[in-house]
Write a protein that holds these residues in place. Structure first.
Motif, short mmCIF file in Angstrom:
data_model
loop_
_atom_site.label_atom_id
_atom_site.label_comp_id
_atom_site.label_asym_id
_atom_site.label_seq_id
_atom_site.Cartn_x
_atom_site.Cartn_y
_atom_site.Cartn_z
N ALA A 183 1.37 -6.85 1.66
CA ALA A 183 0.73 -5.77 0.90
C ALA A 183 -0.34 -5.09 1.75
N ALA A 184 -1.08 -5.87 2.52
CA ALA A 184 -2.13 -5.27 3.37
C ALA A 184 -1.49 -4.41 4.45
N ILE A 185 -0.38 -4.88 5.01
CA ILE A 185 0.33 -4.11 6.04
C ILE A 185 0.83 -2.78 5.45
N ARG A 186 1.38 -2.85 4.24
CA ARG A 186 1.89 -1.63 3.60
C ARG A 186 0.76 -0.65 3.35
N ALA A 187 -0.37 -1.18 2.90
CA ALA A 187 -1.53 -0.30 2.62
C ALA A 187 -2.00 0.37 3.91
N ALA A 188 -2.02 -0.40 4.98
CA ALA A 188 -2.47 0.16 6.26
C ALA A 188 -1.49 1.26 6.72
N ARG A 189 -0.21 0.97 6.63
CA ARG A 189 0.78 1.96 7.06
C ARG A 189 0.65 3.25 6.24
N ASP B 189 -1.99 6.45 6.81
CA ASP B 189 -1.89 7.54 7.78
C ASP B 189 -0.40 7.83 8.01
N PRO B 190 -0.01 9.08 8.06
CA PRO B 190 1.42 9.41 8.21
C PRO B 190 2.00 9.00 9.56
#
Ligand SMILES: NC[C@H]1CCC[C@@H](CNc2ccc(C(N)=O)cn2)C1
Length: 244
Positions: free
Chosen positions: A69-75, A78-79
């Motif tokens: 979930a943290a990885i998804r939020a980071a991705r 920013d586009p």
């Protein structure tokens, strides 16, 4: 460059990157660092991010879902696309040429593990590349991430002025060890400054520095010498008599 950290202690890395050249790069907008803490995405009132290892054994393992979930939020923040880099002793050894390659990217996503490790399914399913800063084990990947950030940040255009001499760095320039450096006073109880450096003869000074780098590399890291493309004059230096 934008750097996103997935870490239980994102402030740890942000602080490391807050000093000197890297801190200045952030102030000048040449670099931005964002932290994402898996604990903020963990379920339940204990916000669990780790659990006991299947198969038994000491320590804990980081669970998949909070990290994912943290990885998804980071991705999503920013586009620009980014490859996820996991810092671990099992990774590809970091070299200056890898640093140069990373420095050319628009974004870096750095995953910092803790405890005994990260569930292998997360590594296999989400991690694009694994990097190691050396053959030793740290208590967390954060220090390794801070090393990568520093090495990459100083190569960003506009971060170092010539007074900072990144271009002069031997690893940066040609894969050799750095030459000796001197500054005032000229005379000191610990010794004098090599005459050539006081001569003002820039061609002679550049030759002297290059020769010192070569001799020092042969002496301390002959393994690096093989990879450095030496010219005929430089080979003669190495075959000549010991340094005067
Ligand atoms: N199995 C231990 C391992 C589990 C997962 C988390 C890492 C964090 N520690 C690190 C990370 C990177 C490096 C390195 N050399 O780049 C050393 N240490 C430790």
């Amino acid at each position: 460059m934008r750097i996103d950290l997935i870490s239980l202690f994102p402030e740890f890395v942000a602080q490391c990157a807050g000093f000197g050249v890297v801190g200045r790069a952030q102030e000048r907008g040449l670099l931005s660092i964002h932290g994402w803490n898996p604990r903020d995405y963990a379920e339940g009132n204990y916000r669990r991010v780790d659990d006991r290892p299947f198969g038994g054994g000491p320590g804990m393992v980081m669970m998949i879902d909070p990290l994912r979930a943290a990885i998804r939020a980071a991705r999503a923040a920013d586009p620009a696309p980014a490859r996820l880099i996991y810092l671990s002793p099992q990774g590809r050894p970091l070299t200056q040429s890898i640093v140069r390659e990373l420095a050319g990217r628009e974004r870096l996503l750095l995953l910092c593990g803790r405890y005994e490790g990260v569930d292998e399914r997360l590594v296999a399913g989400e991690v694009d590349e694994e990097l190691s800063i050396g053959d030793y084990v740290l208590s967390g990947g954060e220090l390794a991430a801070a090393v990568v950030i520093d090495a990459v940040a100083r190569l960003q255009d506009g971060v170092l002025n010539d007074a900072d001499s990144a271009a002069q760095d031997s690893f940066e320039a040609d894969g050799l060890l750095d030459c000796p450096h001197y500054t005032r006073p000229v005379e000191h109880a610990l010794g004098a400054v090599p005459e050539v450096l006081l001569s003002g003869n820039h061609a002679e000074i550049a030759r002297w520095r290059r020769r010192q780098s070569l001799l020092r590399t042969r002496e301390r890291r002959p393994d690096l010498l093989a990879a450095a493309g030496l010219g005929p004059e430089e080979r003669r230096w190495l075959d000549a008599q010991p340094d005067d």
